[in-house]
Structure formats: structure tokens, C-alpha cells
Design an enzyme around this catalytic site. Structure first.
Site, PDB file in Angstrom:
ATOM      1  CG  HIS A   1     -10.349   2.539  -5.272  1.00 58.68           C
ATOM      2  ND1 HIS A   1      -9.494   3.560  -4.946  1.00 58.68           N
ATOM      3  CD2 HIS A   1      -9.711   1.397  -4.940  1.00 58.68           C
ATOM      4  CE1 HIS A   1      -8.380   3.052  -4.449  1.00 58.68           C
ATOM      5  NE2 HIS A   1      -8.492   1.743  -4.437  1.00 58.68           N
TER       6      HIS A   1
ATOM      7  CD  GLU B   1      -0.160  10.464   5.414  1.00 56.79           C
ATOM      8  OE1 GLU B   1      -1.285  10.319   4.892  1.00 56.79           O
ATOM      9  OE2 GLU B   1       0.803  10.940   4.788  1.00 56.79           O
TER      10      GLU B   1
ATOM     11  CG  ASP C   1      -3.244   6.789   4.230  1.00 59.42           C
ATOM     12  OD1 ASP C   1      -4.104   6.034   3.737  1.00 59.42           O
ATOM     13  OD2 ASP C   1      -2.362   7.343   3.540  1.00 59.42           O
TER      14      ASP C   1
ATOM     15  CB  CYS D   1      -6.710  17.321   5.471  1.00 55.90           C
ATOM     16  SG  CYS D   1      -5.219  16.321   5.665  1.00 55.90           S
TER      17      CYS D   1
END
Length: 598
Positions: free
Chosen positions: A212, A457, A481, A528
Site C-alpha cells: 500500500h 481476475e 488480482d 487494466c
């Protein structure tokens, strides 16, 4: 092994006479920054432990409840501050702070502390005991994702103890301009307290390339180096420090020679940025004349202007989670409709792909807390389309708003984390019901209806792509993912982050399988994920048949430049050679060699 780690933690001394020390880590956000260090001090708050009398138990419970309420208010306030951060930083911080809020709402932690207080233990010691027990249980699980969540639990406990002992957090409001933030680990709470205009860069001992902290640094455009062993204890606040986010180096008390070299690099970066800006109005066409669609991922509506300035041909992924963040109530259909229309009008005829709600488990929105239950493994629990299909009112409001907005311009609807045909059919049933209701209300509905697509994903979706392609209008491959689920790796956990590799042959074969299924069915397919915005992967993705890429606006110029320098026939041959390989190292070498020569 311990001795080896200690030797690795020692910085390499480059210029003893001038006191320059060089630390090496993982460059996670590019750029160079030089400024005064601001060390975020670690260390736990002293926790008193004592027994309380039976007649004081109720008062102690009330004191704990007050600390919980204060913590909830603090987290909501932090979310409000972080909402103004640019790029994906606001979303990344919001997700984690929402997870912390969830832990303070009728959770095992709260119940455990209340039980210990009932047994006569003071609130501070009860929090410490329960947090330690829960964190140890998580860390002991044979699951890297769950083990990593132990740190979130400790952060919640630390906040409660600080409130109980009235120990304040350090503020970042009085930093010197250009300060380099240095810490063992930089948490979402730390980042939310920072003023981006005063921060020059970030350096931390912990954290991986897809953590993060790394994602927020890239979103903020701040140079950052993580995983820097030996940093704490050598750097003091006020020391001059330089960050090389490209090379993954930290220079403490840099020499005049080092500063001159870094200044030269900065000037080169600025010249490159100016050159890239000239590509804005040029088409993304390969040397052999193949046009590639380049669109932007949006976290927040205010990023639209930046995307248009970067030359985006539209919005390839609108993450609608922002509608549910930083609020206690849920957005209704009309509120969502107005926001979608504003975005469509701002695009002036360019297309937009809006993804339905993708929250749940570790991605929590405070306004949705009542709709969510706890789960043993958040990554595999109630999230994304699973949540929307369970709470049909959420899905109906979103679909109604999107359909209505589709009457104002080209809009596509994207469904996240689809894994079965049944989920797609259930969504279409809800869609049909919503359309009938809109007709009864005499609301304008576009004809034809907005196209419906799915995120690829999870491995199950990629392997079912042929079947999916028969009942949907387009695919969007979410490689973040997809890589995580395929390799069973938490990309934000620094202990296993080095194993997160989108060039793993299993991941590439899933991308290839889904792409070929879309091409056979003659439906559009885009990528994406993070690799869409990295020029290193552009030849491979195009060689596999991808003709649409969606990425952060800041990545568009460099990817466009790579496309314009690329021969698609050569890229296709390179991709074919790569897909015959089984070793990720060999794959990386082939791709890097191609990028060097072509």
C-alpha cells in the site's frame, strides 16, 4: 542465517571522509529527492497493568467504550483528510482505514477486551493481551495473506492504547518543505497525516513493490525506496538524505559528487518529461501502423482532467468505490447518476467503463459496514460481485444510475471478480428488472443498453473465458488480482512480495487464454492492471493480441512512446517465443533483451 541478515543490514560506506552512507533497498516509485530527514519514531506506548475492583468494572468498560468511539472518530477524520490525496492514494488509504473501522465494530477484538475487563483486568492491559492473542493466531496461520493482517490488528490495538493512555500521535503538519519521511513502516494513518506539498520522498525498512505504501507513493508522484535494511538507527531527523527511487538507493549525508550526479539525473528526468508531453496529441500507433487504444484508470472524478491532459482516449476503468467512502450513509441512485453524467460530459464523447462496487472483507467502506460480516480469509470472502448479488439493493441502485447515465454518452458496465456463468446471468436478471422499472417511471433509457463486461481476475474466470465470451460484451483483464490469486501471494506483504511475478508462465497462460477466447468471440479485451502502465510489458501484451490498455494517467506518455517505437510483427514473434518458456527468469530475460534491441 541471523549473522547473514545482520551483515546484509549494514550500509555500504562509499565516502568515509565525507560521512556518506549508502543503503540499498527496493525502488518502488521513481524519481530523485534530496531533503532533510524526518524520522517517524517507532516504539510502543507503556501499558500499565493492574487489577480493578468489581464495583469499578462498569466504569472501566465505559472508559474502553470511550476509547473505541474516539478511535472510530479519528479514523473517519483521517479518511476525510486522505480523500484529498491524488491518484490511487486516497483509495488505498481508505480501504485500510475502513478495515480498521470494521475491527472496532462488534469484532472479536472488542468482545475479547470486554471479557477480560469483566474478569478484572484494566482496559489498557486487556487491549494489549487480546491484540497479542489475535495477532499471534493470525501470524501462526499457514497463509501469508492472513499472517500479514496481524499488523493491521496491532495498529488498531496501538490506537486504542494511545487513546486510553492519552498518548498523542505525531503530527506531520510542521515539516520542512521537501522532507524525506523515514520509518520502520509507514502506515495509512501516517500517510493520511502528511501534507504531500511538504513531503519530498519516502523511505522505510518494511514494504514491497506492490504494498500500500508503494502504491500511494506512485500515486502521489513521490520517490520511494522500501525494504531498506539498517536504515533505522543510522538516520536522525535533520540529516540530509537523498532518495533514488529508480535505483533503489538511499544516500545519508550525500557527498558533493553524489549530489551533482543526482542533480544531473533530475535534469535528465525533467527533459524526458517535456519530450513525453509532446506525445499527448499523437496517436498510439505502432511502427507498422496498428492502432492501440490507451485509456485511463480513475480512482476519483477529480483525476479526469489529468487523464485528458495526458492524452487518454477515454476511461477504461472507473472504480466506483469512491462513492461509498468517507461517509456514514449510502449514495442513492440519483446521486450516483449525477456523478456519472458529469464524468461523461467531461469526456466529450470519449467512452467510459464503470465498474460496479468492488469492496468487501479487507476492502471495506464504512457506509457498508452493516452489510458485511466477518470472514476467515478476506481475499476469498464476501466482496465485489458476491456482495452486490447478496445485497441486491446496492446493485440495483448502481445499475439504474449507470443505465440512465448511458443515455448521455458511451458508457460500459464492468462486473468485478466474476467466477461463474451463474453470477453473470444473475446480474443480467437484475439488469432486466431495473430496466423495466425505469420504463415504468418513464425515465430515458439508452437503446441499445450499455454493454456488459466482466473482469478476468481469478483463474476460474480465465479458464472459463470461452463460455463467458458467449454472454458478455467485453473482457477487462485485471492482472493485479489475477497474479495474486494464481500464485497465492499477497503483493503487499514484504516477506513474499518478491514472489509476486506477472511474468510467471501460469499467469501469462491465463492472460493468453482469456485474450484468445475474446478474439475468437470477436469481443473487445483490454488489460487494466499495473502491467498495462509499465512499458516493459507493452511488447508482450500487444504480441499476445491485446489492443486496448488502461492505466494510471501518469503512465500514459511512456507507454505511448513505447508503442510508437514498436514493430508489432516483431512483438508477436517475441510473445510466441516467451509463451514456449517455463522459467520466469528466462521469460524476463527474453522480454528485457527484446526491449533493449527493439
Amino acid at each position: 542465517m541471523k549473522a547473514e541478515r545482520e551483515r546484509a543490514a549494514r550500509p555500504r560506506k562509499r565516502a568515509p571522509a565525507k560521512g556518506e552512507l549508502v543503503f540499498e533497498g527496493l525502488g518502488v516509485s521513481p524519481g530523485i529527492a534530496v531533503g532533510p530527514a524526518h524520522v517517524v519514531e517507532g516504539g510502543s506506548v507503556h501499558v500499565p497493568e493492574y487489577r480493578i475492583e468489581p464495583d469499578q468494572i462498569e466504569a472501566e468498560r465505559a472508559r474502553f467504550s470511550a476509547a473505541v468511539a474516539k478511535a472510530q472518530k479519528q479514523l473517519v477524520k483521517l479518511k476525510g483528510k486522505s480523500a484529498n490525496l491524488p491518484g490511487t492514494a486516497a483509495e488505498e488509504i481508505g480501504f485500510l482505514l475502513d478495515a480498521h473501522l470494521q475491527m472496532l465494530t462488534g469484532s472479536r477484538v472488542v468482545r475479547g477486551v470486554e471479557k477480560l475487563i469483566e474478569e478484572g483486568l484494566n482496559a489498557e492491559a486487556a487491549v494489549q493481551a487480546e491484540i497479542s492473542k489475535v495477532a499471534q493466531d493470525f501470524a501462526a496461520l499457514d497463509d501469508a495473506y492472513m499472517a500479514a493482517r496481524a499488523q493491521d490488528i496491532r495498529e488498531v490495538g496501538d490506537r486504542l492504547i494511545r487513546n486510553l493512555t492519552q498518548t498523542p500521535y505525531e503530527a506531520f503538519s510542521h515539516l520542512s518543505p521537501g522532507s524525506i519521511i523515514v520509518g520502520e513502516e509507514l502506515t495509512p494513518a501516517d500517510t493520511a497525516l502528511m501534507n504531500p506539498e511538504l513531503v519530498g520522498g519516502l523511505a522505510a525498512v518494511l514494504g514491497g513493490a506492490e504494498s500500500h505504501t508503494a502504491i500511494m507513493a506512485r500515486s502521489l508522484g513521490l520517490p520511494a525506496v522500501l525494504g531498506v535494511a539498517g536504515l533505522i538507527g543510522n538516520v536522525r531527523s535533520g540529516d540530509v538524505i537523498a532518495i533514488d527511487g529508480d535505483g533503489g538507493r538511499i544516500y545519508l549525508n550525500p557527498s558533493a559528487k553524489t549530489l551533482a550526479q543526482l542533480k544531473t539525473r533530475q535534469a535528465e528526468d525533467e527533459r524526458e518529461e517535456k519530450q513525453l508531453s509532446r506525445l499527448k496529441k499523437l496517436p498510439a500507433i505502432t511502427r507498422d501502423g496498428i492502432a492501440i487504444g490507451l485509456q485511463a484508470n480513475l480512482e476519483l472524478p477529480r483525476e479526469l482532467d489529468m487523464a485528458m491532459d495526458a492524452g487518454a482516449e477515454g476511461v477504461g476503468l472507473l472504480r466506483t468505490e469512491f462513492l461509498y467512502m468517507n461517509r456514514d450513509d449510502l449514495p442513492d441512485e440519483d446521486e450516483q447518476y449525477k456523478i456519472y453524467v458529469e464524468l461523461i460530459e467531461g469526456l466529450s464523447g470519449r467512452p467510459i467503463t464503470a465498474r460496479t462496487l468492488d469492496v468487501g472483507a479487507d476492502k471495506l467502506a464504512y457506509s457498508l459496514a452493516a452489510h458485511l460480516g466477518g470472514g476467515i480469509n478476506p481475499a476469498l470472502g464476501l466482496r465485489a460481485i458476491r456482495l452486490s448479488l447478496r445485497e441486491r439493493s446496492l446493485l440495483e441502485a448502481q445499475l439504474a444510475a449507470m443505465i440512465r447515465a448511458g443515455a448521455h454518452g458511451p458508457l460500459r458496465i464492468l462486473l468485478p471478480m466474476i467466477s461463474t456463468l451463474i453470477e453473470i446471468r444473475q446480474v443480467r436478471e437484475v439488469l432486466d428488472r431495473v430496466v423495466r422499472r425505469l420504463h415504468r417511471r418513464r425515465v430515458k433509457v439508452p437503446d441499445p443498453l450499455p454493454p456488459i463486461g466482466v473482469m478476468i481476475e481469478v483463474p476460474g474466470a480465465a479458464l472459463s473465458a470461452d463460455a463467458f465470451a458467449q454472454i458478455v460484451d467485453f473482457f477487462a483483464i485485471g492482472t493485479n488480482d489475477l497474479t495474486m490469486y494464481t500464485l497465492a501471494i499477497d503483493r503487499g506483504e514484504e516477506q513474499v512480495a518478491h514472489l509476486y511475478n506477472p511474468l510467471h508462465p501460469a499467469v501469462l497462460r491465463l492472460i493468453q487464454f482469456a485474450t484468445e477466447a475474446a478474439l475468437r468471440a470477436r469481443i473487445p479485451v483490454s488489460v487494466c492492471g499495473e502491467i498495462a502502465g509499465d512499458p516493459r510489458y507493452t511488447p508482450l501484451l500487444l504480441g499476445l493480441g491485446i489492443r486496448e490498455l488502461s492505466m494510471a494517467a501518469t503512465a500514459l506518455p511512456r507507454v505511448k512512446q513505447r508503442i510508437r517505437d514498436l514493430d508489432l510483427v516483431a512483438a508477436t514473434r517475441c510473445a510466441s517465443t516467451i509463451m514456449d518458456q517455463s522459467d520466469p527468469g528466462r521469460i524476463a530475460a527474453l522480454l528485457d533483451d527484446f526491449n533493449t534491441l527493439a
